[in-house]
Scaffold this active site. Sequence first.
Site, PDB file in Angstrom:
ATOM      1  N   ASP A  37      12.008  -1.334   4.270  1.00  0.00           N
ATOM      2  CA  ASP A  37      11.047  -0.239   4.407  1.00  0.00           C
ATOM      3  C   ASP A  37      11.557   0.869   5.318  1.00  0.00           C
ATOM      4  OD1 ASP A  37       8.706   1.257   4.217  1.00  0.00           O
ATOM      5  OD2 ASP A  37       7.663   0.100   5.756  1.00  0.00           O
ATOM      6  N   ASP A  63       0.815  -1.208   0.000  1.00  0.00           N
ATOM      7  CA  ASP A  63       0.000   0.000   0.000  1.00  0.00           C
ATOM      8  C   ASP A  63       0.847   1.256   0.000  1.00  0.00           C
ATOM      9  OD1 ASP A  63       0.727  -0.789   2.664  1.00  0.00           O
ATOM     10  OD2 ASP A  63      -0.647   0.723   3.454  1.00  0.00           O
ATOM     11  N   GLU A  85       0.043  -1.280   5.686  1.00  0.00           N
ATOM     12  CA  GLU A  85       1.083  -0.840   6.613  1.00  0.00           C
ATOM     13  C   GLU A  85       0.914   0.626   6.963  1.00  0.00           C
ATOM     14  OE1 GLU A  85       4.940   0.776   7.975  1.00  0.00           O
ATOM     15  OE2 GLU A  85       3.770   1.358   6.220  1.00  0.00           O
ATOM     16  N   GLU A  86       0.547   1.422   5.959  1.00  0.00           N
ATOM     17  CA  GLU A  86       0.503   2.868   6.143  1.00  0.00           C
ATOM     18  C   GLU A  86      -0.618   3.331   7.064  1.00  0.00           C
ATOM     19  OE1 GLU A  86       2.848   4.594   5.368  1.00  0.00           O
ATOM     20  OE2 GLU A  86       3.789   4.011   3.489  1.00  0.00           O
ATOM     21  N   HIS A 117       5.997  10.103   1.578  1.00  0.00           N
ATOM     22  CA  HIS A 117       4.717  10.667   2.012  1.00  0.00           C
ATOM     23  C   HIS A 117       4.532  12.099   1.509  1.00  0.00           C
ATOM     24  CE1 HIS A 117       4.059   7.654   5.577  1.00  0.00           C
ATOM     25  NE2 HIS A 117       4.533   7.064   4.484  1.00  0.00           N
TER      26      HIS A 117
END
Length: 368
Positions: free
Chosen positions: A163, A78, A139-140, A344
């Site tokens: 990550d 994701d 995960e986000e 992000h």
Amino acid sequence: MINKERILNLFFELVRIDSPSLQEKEVAVCLHKKMEERGYTVTEDKAGELSGGNTGNLIVHVPATGEGTPIAFSAHMDCVHPCHGVEPIVEGDLVRSKGDTVLGGDDKAGIAMAIEALNHLEDESIPHPDVYFVFSICEESGMHGAKNIDTSLLPAKDIIILDSGGKVGSIVVAAPAKAGIMMNFIGKSAHAGIAPEEGVSAIQIAAEAVSKMNLLRIDESTTANLGHIEGGSVTNIVADSVSLTAEARSLHDEVLNKQLEHMESCCADAVKKIGGSYKFEYEISYPALHVPEDSTVLAKVEQACINIGLDPERGPTGGGSDANVLYGKGYNAVTLGIGMSKVHTTDEFIKMESLTRGAELVAEIMKS
């Protein structure tokens, strides 16, 4: 040698697939097909059903071609918003989006590195032990894929999470626990012009409580932040309800507990001073990660770095990841920096060298 064109093509293919949290199905279908066509066992667990998503985690088993302890590599499917319609471009050695979306290197770069590393070993007929891939969901937005993973499908206890934003060769050895906090302040409504003295302002209670709280950077390993406040209605009514959401993080459980106690005591003191009541609730979203000094998987990663000419660098991070959750489930979890930058944001980018060097490092770790 890592095939630069092949990993770039795979990375582009993945980032062009829309995959916000809980909507990763198209990426999962793509990866399922690629892995199954190569004869690997691919299993989808029930994490999607348990968390309200449209697909579960994918767990891929690549059978051993040599000796060694089984090892797993994890990357999430994701991306954060805005992630619809990503169009990647190359500018010199940088890969970025056109600028109106994130790139999605967080964490599709990790997926591409893992797959290209395996491609490289197979191209060169280099033996490896049992290898597992975990392509996780959500995960986000809370690590719900890792939290709901079917551990019976992942027998390898050593797991490398691809990550982190550090340069290739950086290794996350500590990450904080996080508490999600909800505070509710209850006052008493009254007409603000005719009888305000009959009311108790929930906004005033909240303001008093917040004004006494230690927030933002508490110490080198602890933070706390207020994220959202909501309450009241119109100016001629004394507000009778206010809610705040917050978080606190720390590398040390006892310090986190102390911060939570401090924040609640501020709420209690505010009610004692002004009146009304409060409710303070929290949930530990994920545990702290601490990689032991004598960790065999840490030693393996550091030796792999040295083997390919990288200087391994250990360090902590202020953010959590699937590694925290998997560590809490008993896995020997280590997170690697893979070179993604400005994640992000719509300025996100990754260097081509990071893609190829990251894949090279993963391949070295995979070797028997």
